[in-house]
Design a protein around this motif. Structure first.
Motif, PDB file in Angstrom:
ATOM      1  N   SER A  13       0.853  -1.189   0.000  1.00 48.61           N
ATOM      2  CA  SER A  13       0.000   0.000   0.000  1.00 48.61           C
ATOM      3  C   SER A  13       0.887   1.236   0.000  1.00 48.61           C
ATOM      4  O   SER A  13       1.974   1.208   0.565  1.00 48.61           O
ATOM      5  CB  SER A  13      -0.872   0.075   1.258  1.00 48.61           C
ATOM      6  OG  SER A  13      -1.361  -1.177   1.592  1.00 48.61           O
ATOM      7  N   TYR A  15       0.939   4.912   1.417  1.00 49.47           N
ATOM      8  CA  TYR A  15       0.268   5.862   2.320  1.00 49.47           C
ATOM      9  C   TYR A  15       0.610   7.302   1.976  1.00 49.47           C
ATOM     10  O   TYR A  15      -0.182   8.206   2.189  1.00 49.47           O
ATOM     11  CB  TYR A  15       0.659   5.589   3.774  1.00 49.47           C
ATOM     12  CG  TYR A  15       0.202   4.244   4.283  1.00 49.47           C
ATOM     13  CD1 TYR A  15      -1.135   3.865   4.202  1.00 49.47           C
ATOM     14  CD2 TYR A  15       1.112   3.358   4.853  1.00 49.47           C
ATOM     15  CE1 TYR A  15      -1.559   2.628   4.670  1.00 49.47           C
ATOM     16  CE2 TYR A  15       0.700   2.117   5.334  1.00 49.47           C
ATOM     17  CZ  TYR A  15      -0.643   1.758   5.239  1.00 49.47           C
ATOM     18  OH  TYR A  15      -1.047   0.549   5.695  1.00 49.47           O
ATOM     19  N   THR A  52       5.840   3.774  13.914  1.00 45.91           N
ATOM     20  CA  THR A  52       5.011   4.660  13.086  1.00 45.91           C
ATOM     21  C   THR A  52       5.168   6.147  13.440  1.00 45.91           C
ATOM     22  O   THR A  52       4.508   7.001  12.865  1.00 45.91           O
ATOM     23  CB  THR A  52       3.509   4.301  13.268  1.00 45.91           C
ATOM     24  OG1 THR A  52       3.156   4.460  14.650  1.00 45.91           O
ATOM     25  CG2 THR A  52       3.237   2.867  12.854  1.00 45.91           C
ATOM     26  N   LYS A  75      -0.534   1.622  10.369  1.00 49.64           N
ATOM     27  CA  LYS A  75      -0.679   2.863   9.591  1.00 49.64           C
ATOM     28  C   LYS A  75       0.234   3.929  10.189  1.00 49.64           C
ATOM     29  O   LYS A  75       0.419   3.967  11.409  1.00 49.64           O
ATOM     30  CB  LYS A  75      -2.121   3.378   9.668  1.00 49.64           C
ATOM     31  CG  LYS A  75      -3.178   2.343   9.277  1.00 49.64           C
ATOM     32  CD  LYS A  75      -3.316   2.229   7.776  1.00 49.64           C
ATOM     33  CE  LYS A  75      -4.505   1.363   7.372  1.00 49.64           C
ATOM     34  NZ  LYS A  75      -4.383  -0.054   7.761  1.00 49.64           N
ATOM     35  N   LEU A  81       2.926  10.925   8.128  1.00 53.22           N
ATOM     36  CA  LEU A  81       2.501  10.986   6.733  1.00 53.22           C
ATOM     37  C   LEU A  81       2.784  12.369   6.143  1.00 53.22           C
ATOM     38  O   LEU A  81       3.323  12.492   5.044  1.00 53.22           O
ATOM     39  CB  LEU A  81       1.001  10.694   6.681  1.00 53.22           C
ATOM     40  CG  LEU A  81       0.446  10.182   5.380  1.00 53.22           C
ATOM     41  CD1 LEU A  81       1.247   8.999   4.871  1.00 53.22           C
ATOM     42  CD2 LEU A  81      -1.010   9.779   5.605  1.00 53.22           C
ATOM     43  N   GLY A  93       3.060   0.281   3.086  1.00 51.73           N
ATOM     44  CA  GLY A  93       2.567  -0.657   4.092  1.00 51.73           C
ATOM     45  C   GLY A  93       2.334  -2.039   3.527  1.00 51.73           C
ATOM     46  O   GLY A  93       2.132  -2.221   2.324  1.00 51.73           O
ATOM     47  N   GLU A  95       0.491  -6.015   4.850  1.00 50.59           N
ATOM     48  CA  GLU A  95      -0.199  -6.777   5.893  1.00 50.59           C
ATOM     49  C   GLU A  95       0.722  -7.856   6.467  1.00 50.59           C
ATOM     50  O   GLU A  95       0.424  -8.443   7.504  1.00 50.59           O
ATOM     51  CB  GLU A  95      -1.466  -7.449   5.321  1.00 50.59           C
ATOM     52  CG  GLU A  95      -2.551  -6.481   4.871  1.00 50.59           C
ATOM     53  CD  GLU A  95      -3.103  -5.638   6.009  1.00 50.59           C
ATOM     54  OE1 GLU A  95      -3.276  -6.171   7.121  1.00 50.59           O
ATOM     55  OE2 GLU A  95      -3.340  -4.428   5.790  1.00 50.59           O
TER      56      GLU A  95
END
Lengths: 113, 248
Positions: A13, A15, A52, A75, A81, A93, A95
């Motif tokens: 992913s 972000y 994070t 996240k 971010l 990202g 899983e």
């Protein structure tokens, strides 16, 4: 190989920090202690971590790593971010757990050689 | 205004790594012997031993703040202080909600019991207290702030479980009332890293054994030993201030 290639191949992913997706990937580094990353990561590494906090982007930028990948579906914090976008460091990202993701990245980078 | 001598980081018998000699009675005795005015009881992720030490401190003329040394999701240790049982109970409920549950193995990690004035065991914590909370640094700050406590990342210079080790460096905009420096750091290093410019600095012995109590002190200039005055001193209101004794 670019960060974008890694994203496609490993199904990551995105972000933030999209402007850095063209960065060249030359290796990988795995650590959750940012003090250790500051001492030992190399330019062009894809850095895999579960941290994070926004210091992740500061350290990534300092070490000129190619991208950061957060594991286990974690996240980035909102300010992480924002800073990733500002510094143009892709914040990605997966899983997967660290072991599995690092294994796949290792195979990908070695097949590319 | 008075000047108070405070040791703001003390473990008891409840911490798995704390010596079994760290009973409330022994801690207060050490504090009396060493002319301390204020103690903070900061066991790992638990407040269960605070009440007895606070009561014994009151009788001995020593102010005892209760709280904990909490372990954030990043595994950064942070000190939390309250001076009333209502605040301490709020903190305990929050800790019970967020501590990641792993059962303690006393043979591996140490005993986690709390005791009364005569050192009779009052209870045993079954969950491993050195685990992390499922809350990150900012979430911990916000929760403690809402509860009315004081929040200060612990031993920021240390090579483990500190802002420096876990997050690479102390974020210049870190949200906290103060920052604690460890007994091992030199004033030169503190100044070189600019920590003294970021937040008011605090010090505590991080005592796990009785003889360590009072070996690393915060000097606090304020009107009394209540937590409100501590907050005022940390905000440097009206001529109040705090500083680690080694930074004088």
């Amino acid at each position: 190989m670019t960060v974008n290639d890694v994203v496609q191949q490993l199904g990551l992913s995105i972000y933030g920090g999209e402007k850095g997706l063209g960065r060249s990937v030359t290796g990988g580094y795995v650590s959750d202690l940012l003090s250790d990353v500051m001492g030992n990561a190399s330019e062009g590494d894809v850095w895999i971590t579960l941290q994070t906090h926004k210091n992740v982007v500061a350290v990534a930028s300092l070490k000129e790593v190619a991208a950061v990948v957060l594991v286990k579906g974690l996240k980035p914090d909102a300010d992480t971010l924002a800073q990733g976008n500002e510094e143009e460091i892709p914040v990605l990202g997966s899983e997967l757990e660290t072991f599995d993701l690092a294994g796949r990245l290792y195979v990908l980078l070695n097949d590319d050689k | 205004m008075d000047t108070f001598r405070a040791d703001l980081h003390i473990h008891t018998v409840l911490s798995p790594c704390g010596s079994l000699e760290m009973s409330p009675a022994r801690i207060i005795q050490e504090a009396v012997n060493k002319n301390l005015d204020i103690l903070a009881i900061t066991d790992h992720n638990s407040t269960r031993q605070c009440r007895v030490v606070m009561e014994m401190g009151r009788k001995a003329g020593i102010t005892v703040w209760g709280g904990a040394e909490i372990n954030t999701r990043e595994e950064v240790h942070c000190l939390v202080f309250f001076d009333d049982m209502a605040g301490i109970e709020r903190l305990q409920n929050w800790l019970d909600q967020w501590l990641m549950v792993i059962k303690n193995r006393p043979d591996y990690f140490g005993d986690q019991v709390w005791v009364d004035e005569e050192e009779n065991i009052l209870g045993e914590e079954e969950r491993l207290l050195i685990m992390a909370l499922d809350r990150n640094l900012d979430q911990c700050y916000e929760a403690v702030h809402e509860m009315g406590g004081v929040f200060a990342p612990a031993h920021i210079d240390r090579p483990s479980n500190s802002l420096t080790s876990q997050l690479g460096f102390v974020p210049p905009d870190v949200r906290a009332e103060g920052l604690e420096i460890s007994p091992g750091v030199s004033p030169e290093e503190v100044r070189a890293r600019g920590w003294d410019k970021m937040k008011p600095l605090l010090a505590g012995s991080d005592a796990h054994q009785p003889e360590k109590v009072g070996t690393h002190l915060t000097i606090m200039k304020m009107k009394n030993t209540g937590l409100e005055e501590c907050k005022n001193a940390l905000a440097r209101k009206g001529g109040r201030y705090v500083f680690p004794r080694i930074m004088k």
